[in-house]
Design an enzyme around this catalytic site. Structure first.
Site, PDB file in Angstrom:
ATOM      1  CB  SER A  59      -0.776   0.229   1.120  1.00  0.00           C
ATOM      2  OG  SER A  59      -1.525   1.296   1.422  1.00  0.00           O
ATOM      3  CE1 TYR A  85      -3.122  -1.870   5.824  1.00  0.00           C
ATOM      4  CE2 TYR A  85      -2.657   0.095   4.945  1.00  0.00           C
ATOM      5  CZ  TYR A  85      -2.924  -1.177   4.546  1.00  0.00           C
ATOM      6  OH  TYR A  85      -3.315  -1.399   3.268  1.00  0.00           O
TER       7      TYR A  85
END
Length: 116
Positions: A59, A85
């Site tokens: 990501s 994350y």
């Protein structure tokens, strides 16, 4: 039978603080360590293929962090869901880059991507 492609795509995002059964911060455990383990467990089988690919979905959120906090991998000193994350996604990228170098000259190519 050989394995021609491995797509590491399982993940969780910005979840409340928790740990995996093995005691790792959930996002790092699911998003990175699980992919790392599965890839390494299947690597010999992938090498048997004439043209195998390993694709890891990461990501752009890796940009949320400047480095991996090796002194606090489990985010026990401080926890931010988005930072955790981002750290897991940075770990995906670093692992894939290292793996690609180690697989140079073999029939296996490793890549990572941002899905958006």
């Amino acid at each position: 039978p050989t394995i021609d492609i491995l797509i590491n795509n399982a993940g969780v995002m910005a979840c409340p603080y928790s740990k995996t059964e093995d005691g790792f911060e959930m996002q790092f455990g699911v998003n990175h360590l699980a992919h790392f383990l599965l890839t390494n467990l299947l690597l010999d089988r992938l090498k048997e293929s004439s043209t195998a690919r390993i694709v890891t979905v990461t990501s752009i959120a890796y940009r949320l962090v400047k480095r991996i906090k090796f002194d606090d991998l489990n985010s026990e000193k401080s926890y931010s869901p988005l930072v955790a994350y981002g750290q897991s996604k940075l770990a995906n990228i670093l692992f894939t880059r290292s793996l690609a170098k180690r697989l140079a000259g073999t029939s296996v190519i490793a890549n990572c991507l941002h899905p958006g």
